[in-house]
Design an enzyme around this catalytic site. Structure first.
Site, mmCIF file in Angstrom:
data_model
loop_
_atom_site.group_PDB
_atom_site.id
_atom_site.type_symbol
_atom_site.label_atom_id
_atom_site.label_comp_id
_atom_site.label_asym_id
_atom_site.label_seq_id
_atom_site.Cartn_x
_atom_site.Cartn_y
_atom_site.Cartn_z
ATOM 1 N N ASP A 1 -10.868 13.683 41.529
ATOM 2 C CA ASP A 1 -11.246 12.964 40.304
ATOM 3 C C ASP A 1 -9.984 12.571 39.538
ATOM 4 O O ASP A 1 -8.930 13.197 39.695
ATOM 5 C CB ASP A 1 -12.104 13.854 39.401
ATOM 6 C CG ASP A 1 -13.441 14.187 40.037
ATOM 7 O OD1 ASP A 1 -13.866 13.454 40.950
ATOM 8 O OD2 ASP A 1 -14.047 15.190 39.612
HETATM 9 N N1 URA Z 1 -14.655 18.800 42.690
HETATM 10 C C1 URA Z 1 -14.655 18.077 41.536
HETATM 11 O O1 URA Z 1 -15.533 18.227 40.710
HETATM 12 N N2 URA Z 1 -13.634 17.211 41.345
HETATM 13 C C2 URA Z 1 -12.626 17.043 42.222
HETATM 14 O O2 URA Z 1 -11.730 16.249 41.962
HETATM 15 C C3 URA Z 1 -12.649 17.803 43.407
HETATM 16 C C4 URA Z 1 -13.668 18.671 43.624
#
Ligand code: URA
Length: 236
Positions: free
Chosen positions: A104
């Site tokens: 993310d």
């Molecule tokens: N889980 C999440 O919520 N975000 C990420 O970036 C990776 C795993």
């Protein structure tokens, strides 16, 4: 045929300026003879190019470990926002690298970039069970019941079911290590939400045998070592 300094820089190991210096110092051999002109052209497929006696491998796959900072997208391009590719020098950007899986925008940590599509596919395929370990800080502590629920596999708000995941409680349960064997969208945030907690900070520490290099600051990258490439099943 490509300029020698450009060829050296295209490996990502040296900047153009460093490549020029190596050539000037006579440390670059083309078919056994020192070539001291950066403008000289060579064909890496037809000639043996060596730097300090080591054969140069051009045109193979490239594997980059990036310490992704928060605030950049795990994408190759975006018209409005910075992407992880913007953190790499031009020599590497030209090689068609893409991130292996996504973090993310606000997640930090280990991101592998490569142009080896087959390897990316293998690492991401759920049937290969490549573990990914994350460190998370939460707004409220998780406990033993949550650890058991993660181990059984939690159900997310949209009804989808997660595979069994590892949960290690640190710092009284407000800090945790989560081990995933799959990669759903916002998975850890949604898994935490299913247990009534919100993720305040998230960082990926490892992907299979590949661990984030503790010497890389946020936004820094390095090429994988030969050993790391071999460990993840890449072509060195
Ligand atoms: N889980 C999440 O919520 N975000 C990420 O970036 C990776 C795993």
């Amino acid at each position: 045929m490509e300029r020698l300094d450009k060829l050296l820089a295209s490996t990502g190991r040296w900047s153009r300026r460093e490549a020029k210096a190596l050539i000037k110092e006579g440390r670059v051999l083309v078919d056994g003879a020192p070539e001291r002109s950066a403008e000289a052209r060579a064909d890496p497929a037809a000639s043996l190019i060596q730097v300090d006696g080591e054969a140069l491998s051009c045109g193979g796959y490239t594997y980059v470990m990036l310490h992704k900072p928060a605030g950049v997208l795990s994408a190759t391009e975006d018209p409005r926002q910075g992407t992880v590719l913007d953190l790499l020098p031009k020599e590497l950007r030209r090689r068609g690298l893409f991130p292996v899986g996504r973090l993310d925008k606000d997640t930090e940590g280990l991101l592998l970039l490569t142009n080896d599509g087959a390897l990316a596919h293998r690492l991401l395929s759920p049937k290969n069970h490549v573990d990914k370990v994350y460190y998370a800080r939460l707004d409220r502590p998780l406990g033993e019941a949550d650890r058991e629920a993660f181990a059984r596999g939690v159900t997310l708000a949209d009804g989808s079911r997660c595979r069994s995941a590892g949960l290690t409680l640190l710092g009284g349960g407000r800090e945790v290590l989560v081990t995933l064997h799959e990669g759903k969208f916002h998975q850890i945030k949604r898994m935490a939400a299913s247990r009534g907690a919100a993720v305040c900070y998230l960082k990926r520490l490892s992907m299979g045998p590949l661990e984030l290099d503790g010497n890389l600051n946020k936004g820094e990258y390095r090429l994988l070592t030969r050993e790391e490439v071999a460990k993840i099943g890449g072509k060195g």
